[in-house]
Design a protein around this motif. Sequence first.
Motif, short mmCIF file in Angstrom:
data_model
loop_
_atom_site.label_atom_id
_atom_site.label_comp_id
_atom_site.label_asym_id
_atom_site.label_seq_id
_atom_site.Cartn_x
_atom_site.Cartn_y
_atom_site.Cartn_z
N THR A 1 68.79 54.10 27.68
CA THR A 1 68.05 55.09 28.21
C THR A 1 67.08 55.52 27.20
O THR A 1 67.61 56.13 26.21
CB THR A 1 68.70 56.05 29.15
N ILE A 2 65.69 55.78 27.48
CA ILE A 2 64.86 56.27 26.33
C ILE A 2 64.81 57.55 26.56
O ILE A 2 64.66 58.35 27.72
CB ILE A 2 63.51 55.64 26.57
N GLU A 3 65.08 58.27 25.57
CA GLU A 3 64.97 59.69 25.48
C GLU A 3 63.58 60.55 25.27
O GLU A 3 63.39 61.49 25.71
CB GLU A 3 65.72 60.36 24.40
N LYS A 4 62.82 59.90 24.44
CA LYS A 4 61.70 60.49 24.05
C LYS A 4 60.68 59.42 23.52
O LYS A 4 60.94 58.27 23.15
CB LYS A 4 61.64 61.36 23.12
N LEU A 5 59.39 59.77 23.36
CA LEU A 5 58.57 59.03 22.78
C LEU A 5 58.34 59.40 21.23
O LEU A 5 58.19 60.63 20.86
CB LEU A 5 57.13 58.99 23.13
N GLY A 6 58.36 58.55 20.33
CA GLY A 6 58.33 58.70 18.92
C GLY A 6 56.91 58.80 18.40
O GLY A 6 55.90 58.53 19.18
#
Length: 417
Positions: free
Chosen positions: A7-12
Amino acid sequence: MSAETVTIEKLGAQGDGIASTPSGQVFVPFTLAGETITIARQKSSGDLISLLKPAPERIAPACRHFGPDGVNGTCGGCSLQHLAAAPYHAFKRQVVIDALSAHGIDCPVDPLVTASPGERRRATFSARKTDQGIILGFSSPQSHHIVEIEECPVLSPAVFSRLPALKLLAGILATGNEPFRISVLETETGLDVSFSGLKSPSDKRRQAATRAVMAVKGIARLTYEDEIIIEPARPTLDIAGTRVSPPPSGFAQATRQAEETMAGLVVAHLKSCKSVADLFSGFGTFALRLAAKARVHAVEFDAPALAALDLAVRNRQGLKPLTSERRDLSRRPLLPRELQGFDGVVFDPPRAGAREQCEELAASKVKKIVAVSCNPATLGRDLRILIDGGYRLEKVIPIDQFLWSHHVEAVALLTRA
């Protein structure tokens, strides 16, 4: 590689989605925060296999070459076409906020000055000669594979419409199958086209290229490694009423709209200054505008850029005195005693920033400073130096001129406290 669900938590900061796993973070291009995905993983990198739960902010990309399923492969020119406009704008603003926060800086950051499709006047294409003809486009991320573009919503119509002409010239000048680059700048008089990475063309090929340029029209200058092959019309840019002929492969802002915005901020902040130093001046993007009301000293290491500025000044009436100096400011920054005659300074350095010059500015008595940067990380470092030296950071304005990429410009306004 191993397949797993994350699951993607945030954009880098690079625009990749970031997921946390028991073995560490993994970075996955073309994903968004909140998405559940299946990836093929190799160490800390992941390739998107399937999208199990899309984010509500996900939209259809504007270009057929974008994303893991792009035509002819994934074009490396854009990284965020799948993100809706509002969160995309918020992401770019947050990149600047995070870069400042990393250096303990908390100041007002304006909403992003947005970009629109069709504004890019400057681009560098990758190309290669094959048995089937010329492949021209952009390289895939972290790859030498060239994605041949059939459309590009980012480029200006004047640039995109000339791609067949660029292919024609490439077919004439290229001899081997090694990759090479074609840099293009849209000017008032036509495209300024420069080839690099090729073997030196023979006289016969240069003559053929010359005939082709004259036949296709719309090309002001063709150069090979800064050597002019043909110049039917001197390339010119209009900078606040001054016509400047940039040197071959000379740096120009990627969009005219972003340049106007940055220049407006620079001129407005320094409007009360009578003597201004323009550091890393290039061929005068800011200097020529500032010289309408102030004495300006432009400092730049690139000799052809300074020659272009000098020629422009000699052909323009009505400007205040504008002098120039060739100097490597990373090795020989202007010292506080040299800055005594200036009440304003603007600097627009390369991505490495202007640490050495900021250390000297911090010890100076210059009243007003404008910092322009294409790299928020080094901007944060440089601003920290100035703040510690007694400058008040009034605000920072993020500006988008590389649409749908993770790159963001920023302009910072400072006053001696």
